[in-house]
Design a protein around this motif. Structure first.
Motif, mmCIF file in Angstrom:
data_model
loop_
_atom_site.group_PDB
_atom_site.id
_atom_site.type_symbol
_atom_site.label_atom_id
_atom_site.label_comp_id
_atom_site.label_asym_id
_atom_site.label_seq_id
_atom_site.Cartn_x
_atom_site.Cartn_y
_atom_site.Cartn_z
ATOM 1 N N GLY A 1 -25.515 44.857 -34.769
ATOM 2 C CA GLY A 1 -25.722 43.595 -34.081
ATOM 3 C C GLY A 1 -25.002 43.444 -32.761
ATOM 4 N N VAL A 2 -24.216 44.436 -32.369
ATOM 5 C CA VAL A 2 -23.437 44.366 -31.130
ATOM 6 C C VAL A 2 -24.200 45.085 -30.015
ATOM 7 N N VAL A 3 -24.335 44.424 -28.860
ATOM 8 C CA VAL A 3 -25.010 45.021 -27.715
ATOM 9 C C VAL A 3 -24.115 46.097 -27.108
ATOM 10 N N LEU A 4 -24.636 47.330 -27.086
ATOM 11 C CA LEU A 4 -23.897 48.462 -26.528
ATOM 12 C C LEU A 4 -24.429 48.889 -25.165
ATOM 13 N N GLY A 5 -25.704 48.587 -24.913
ATOM 14 C CA GLY A 5 -26.306 49.009 -23.658
ATOM 15 C C GLY A 5 -27.654 48.349 -23.464
ATOM 16 N N SER A 6 -28.182 48.510 -22.258
ATOM 17 C CA SER A 6 -29.496 47.943 -21.965
ATOM 18 C C SER A 6 -30.134 48.692 -20.800
ATOM 19 N N VAL A 7 -31.457 48.512 -20.689
ATOM 20 C CA VAL A 7 -32.213 49.098 -19.592
ATOM 21 C C VAL A 7 -33.433 48.214 -19.335
ATOM 22 N N ARG A 8 -33.798 48.106 -18.074
ATOM 23 C CA ARG A 8 -35.021 47.382 -17.709
ATOM 24 C C ARG A 8 -36.105 48.405 -17.405
ATOM 25 N N VAL A 9 -37.304 48.188 -17.934
ATOM 26 C CA VAL A 9 -38.451 49.042 -17.644
ATOM 27 C C VAL A 9 -39.627 48.165 -17.221
ATOM 28 N N HIS A 10 -40.402 48.677 -16.293
ATOM 29 C CA HIS A 10 -41.626 47.977 -15.896
ATOM 30 C C HIS A 10 -42.522 48.933 -15.124
ATOM 31 N N MET B 1 -31.278 48.758 -13.989
ATOM 32 C CA MET B 1 -30.281 47.978 -14.726
ATOM 33 C C MET B 1 -29.772 48.742 -15.945
ATOM 34 N N LEU B 2 -29.676 50.049 -15.813
ATOM 35 C CA LEU B 2 -29.164 50.878 -16.902
ATOM 36 C C LEU B 2 -27.682 50.581 -17.064
ATOM 37 N N ALA B 3 -27.306 50.157 -18.261
ATOM 38 C CA ALA B 3 -25.912 49.793 -18.510
ATOM 39 C C ALA B 3 -25.491 50.224 -19.903
ATOM 40 N N ALA B 4 -24.397 50.952 -19.981
ATOM 41 C CA ALA B 4 -23.791 51.332 -21.260
ATOM 42 C C ALA B 4 -22.379 50.747 -21.285
ATOM 43 N N HIS B 5 -22.042 50.118 -22.380
ATOM 44 C CA HIS B 5 -20.712 49.523 -22.517
ATOM 45 C C HIS B 5 -19.654 50.593 -22.252
ATOM 46 N N PRO B 6 -18.626 50.259 -21.477
ATOM 47 C CA PRO B 6 -17.598 51.249 -21.136
ATOM 48 C C PRO B 6 -16.999 51.967 -22.343
ATOM 49 N N ALA B 7 -16.883 51.294 -23.463
ATOM 50 C CA ALA B 7 -16.309 51.930 -24.656
ATOM 51 C C ALA B 7 -17.239 52.987 -25.252
ATOM 52 N N HIS B 8 -18.484 53.015 -24.798
ATOM 53 C CA HIS B 8 -19.466 53.955 -25.352
ATOM 54 C C HIS B 8 -19.957 54.961 -24.321
ATOM 55 N N ARG B 9 -19.254 55.071 -23.208
ATOM 56 C CA ARG B 9 -19.609 56.083 -22.211
ATOM 57 C C ARG B 9 -19.242 57.452 -22.748
ATOM 58 N N GLY B 10 -20.045 58.420 -22.379
ATOM 59 C CA GLY B 10 -19.793 59.785 -22.817
ATOM 60 C C GLY B 10 -20.272 60.056 -24.232
#
Length: 178
Positions: free
Chosen positions: A61-70, A81-90
């Motif tokens: 249920g916790v948001v770890l990342g997101s991306v926009r596609v179109h 808007m590719l985004a990965a939570h800093p704690a989950h990088r790598g």
């Protein structure tokens, strides 16, 4: 492994994605924008979610990342808007989000995926250098340098440093869903 899926614009998810994207871009684009520039806001994220353009990676249920596609008017798919939570990088989360975006395009019969990258011209930005190399290793090719001011006239005056506006494409093999 996280679950990546498109989400409805519920208030908590809109807020979580907005905060995540802004935090990731604030750190990842440090020095590129004037201090008062945010990458997005809740109204924009909500509108993208309503359009079915925001996919979210969650675990428990916790948001770890997101991306926009179109889909672009020329028929290419595009992710941003590719985004990965800093704690989950790598951890491979960014790669999972890109694969999700590419599969989204393949599922629609699109054969080209596009992404855009601002790249400072007067100094070496470590995050942008990393991303450019990562996209190239992932099969993306630089196809042109665009006119950021023409494509984003409201944002261009907020740049704190001169930047190239790099446009990358990747040819997507039909039926080769990852």
């Amino acid at each position: 492994m996280s679950v990546i899926e498109f989400v409805a614009p519920q208030d908590d998810v809109v807020a979580d994605v907005t905060v995540l994207v802004n935090e990731v871009y604030e750190a990842g684009e440090k020095g590129i924008w004037t201090d008062s520039t945010s990458r997005t806001d809740e109204a924009e994220i909500r509108s993208f979610m309503r359009a079915g353009e925001i996919a979210v990676a969650r675990r428990d249920g916790v948001v770890l990342g997101s991306v926009r596609v179109h889909q672009l008017p020329g028929g290419e798919g595009e992710f941003g808007m590719l985004a990965a939570h800093p704690a989950h990088r790598g951890t491979g989360l960014g790669k999972e989000l890109v694969i999700f975006a590419e599969n989204w395009a393949r599922d629609r019969g699109l054969t080209t995926m596009q992404l855009e990258l601002l790249f400072p011209t007067e100094w070496q930005h470590p995050v942008k250098a990393f991303l450019k190399a990562w996209y190239l290793r992932s099969g993306y090719e630089l196809v042109r340098t665009g006119d950021f001011g023409a494509d984003y006239p409201a944002l261009a005056p907020r740049l704190a440093t001169p930047c190239d506006y790099l446009i990358f494409h990747k040819q997507l093999a039909e039926g080769q869903r990852q």
